[in-house]
Design an enzyme around this catalytic site. Structure first.
Site, mmCIF file in Angstrom:
data_model
loop_
_atom_site.group_PDB
_atom_site.id
_atom_site.type_symbol
_atom_site.label_atom_id
_atom_site.label_comp_id
_atom_site.label_asym_id
_atom_site.label_seq_id
_atom_site.Cartn_x
_atom_site.Cartn_y
_atom_site.Cartn_z
ATOM 1 N N ARG A 30 0.829 -1.203 0.000
ATOM 2 C CA ARG A 30 0.000 0.000 0.000
ATOM 3 C C ARG A 30 0.875 1.270 0.000
ATOM 4 O O ARG A 30 1.080 1.881 -1.041
ATOM 5 C CB ARG A 30 -0.947 -0.010 1.225
ATOM 6 N N ASP A 31 1.470 1.602 1.130
ATOM 7 C CA ASP A 31 2.230 2.846 1.199
ATOM 8 C C ASP A 31 3.484 2.780 0.334
ATOM 9 O O ASP A 31 3.918 3.784 -0.233
ATOM 10 C CB ASP A 31 2.632 3.135 2.655
ATOM 11 N N HIS A 43 4.487 4.554 12.577
ATOM 12 C CA HIS A 43 4.720 4.480 11.138
ATOM 13 C C HIS A 43 5.793 5.512 10.810
ATOM 14 O O HIS A 43 5.539 6.707 10.911
ATOM 15 C CB HIS A 43 3.394 4.799 10.426
ATOM 16 N N CYS A 100 6.782 10.118 -0.619
ATOM 17 C CA CYS A 100 5.730 11.004 -0.172
ATOM 18 C C CYS A 100 5.519 11.965 -1.321
ATOM 19 O O CYS A 100 6.489 12.497 -1.859
ATOM 20 C CB CYS A 100 6.157 11.744 1.099
#
Lengths: 299, 299
Positions: free
Chosen positions: B9-10, B201, B234
């Protein structure tokens, strides 16, 4: 917290291509401009063994002599000490290796002989008005012998301390240590030899280097080694990244509220500049990610 | 210590090229084979906003259903929850953002509205027999608003806790936090809400991620997010590296004597494999440096 810039020595010694002397000197100049006050500028070892350091005298002749900036040269024997003294260093950093196999490969001599040499080097350095420091290499693990026990480290530290260094550094030469080992080993060093300053030298080979640095600060070191850009490999782990990066360590210490006197922006710039002449992306991350404006001292 | 694998996912959501569903499923299979028991497999968000996650249902339909393995899906609203429940997730992870600006950009809604949605999501998840967890994003700093204060984090945590999640995660979304902040924020979370599990996280954007993980373990989290290979960027810091890497975190925890049940060698292999199909060297270091055979549990 004193940061000792080791980029010009440990950062470059395993680079394949010879780095021009003027580039090494510019690296030192940038370090000084960013506020670094202790710099391991070069290594006085046999040029046949480490060709990158063959210009040790030329580097030392060209570095900026600024009030309060102390230059250190790495030495492995009295011949190296002679050269370092002639070159006008302020400190000599002598290396003892924690395991026999690595000592034979790195120093070409058994640990006992290396310790005997150290007594003479330390005494002569003191007599010459130059500060002797000692680094215990592979103090957290050896590529040949595996685990290195805390008890063995403490015993070697006692032997090193007997010669009266101003500082002892525990080095994780191959980047295998973890914070709990740092806490234990530095704690023991501080307890057994409170009169000698404690320093640590971490490689970030397995991403434990910065966590180890935090543990070392908490355990009472007064100095940490780092290299601009995070340069520096290990001849026995060619793909591994190098020393903890001066700029990233500075970011971390700033956040922790630990005073260091360094300019993060200038360091990040210097790291990026280093990547340009090395032709590679440096391991340091601050130059890529950018500093964060609002980290406050929360400790 | 539970490691939550967030690579599918991330780790992938900001990759430019669409990763084939079968590759995502193989990533999950490799995670399961290496011992991971909690996996954030995908995100049920609008496919127009995150095209990489448009195959969420297909991924969930293909992952290995192994006893004891819990799959989580990230959701931002009730529409996402509907999809996640239909797809058969075991957990839903809802995201609240600590600052208004980031909340508007990421969630398209103010924090108050996101919290109101969360109450309904949590209640409906509980009713459906699916465990709701919540992540507080940018809990250590925001790319738009800068510093995020511990007091504000604690207030938002109280609001999140009121809906009865099984776990709350504090996320350093842009990798700016330092260990002292982790100690403070996780400590407060544990103290204020001892009945709710704590998770963290971390992104290693500025080389503080692993030191933060150590601080989180010491402050009492029961779970840490990580991604195989250290994937994950990010969108607001494109050059930054991603999540802490599962394999490097595992190396660190092993050295600290923290039990995790994972196979370092398989994880390092999976990280290297990930680099091959991404066509880039992954940020994880263990695959390059190699595991060290003799790290003992010294804690």
């Amino acid at each position: 917290m004193e940061i000792v810039e080791v980029g010009p020595r440990d950062g470059l010694q395993n680079e394949d291509g010879l780095v021009p002397t003027r580039t090494k000197v510019e690296l030192v100049q940038r370090a000084v401009a960013a506020g670094l006050r202790r710099i391991e500028a070069t290594s006085f070892v046999h040029p046949g063994r480490v060709p990158q350091m063959a210009d040790a005298e030329q580097v030392m002749a060209a570095v900026p002599r600024v009030d309060g900036v102390s230059y250190s040269g790495l030495v492995l024997n009295e011949r190296g000490l002679d050269r370092a003294l002639d070159a006008g260093v302020d400190e000599v950093n002598y290396v003892v290796v924690a395991t026999e196999t690595f000592s034979q490969r790195n120093q070409g001599a058994p640990v006992e002989e290396v310790l005997a040499r150290w007594e003479r080097v330390a005494a002569r350095a003191h007599a010459a008005g130059v500060r002797p420091t000692a680094t215990l290499a592979v103090a957290f693990g050896c590529p040949f012998e595996g685990e290195v026990r805390a008890e063995g480290v403490a015993t070697l530290v006692d032997r090193i301390a007997a010669a009266g260094p101003v500082e002892i550094s525990l080095a994780d030469t191959i980047g295998v240590g973890v914070p709990s080992q740092v806490t234990e080993r530095v704690g023991r060093l501080r307890e057994d030899h409170p009169e000698i300053a404690a320093r640590c030298h971490f490689h970030n080979t397995r991403n434990t280097g910065y966590a180890n640095a935090v543990a070392a600060v908490e355990a009472g070191v007064s100095a940490l080694d780092a290299s601009i850009g995070g340069l520096g490999g290990c001849p026995f782990a060619p793909a591994a990244t190098g020393n903890v990066a001066t700029e990233d360590l500075t970011y971390l210490l700033t956040g922790l509220g630990v005073l260091h006197g360094l300019d993060q922006e200038l360091l990040a710039e210097a790291g990026t500049w280093t990547g340009t002449w090395l032709g590679a992306q440096v391991p340091a991350l601050l130059g890529r990610a950018g500093t964060f404006p609002a980290v406050s001292a929360v400790r």
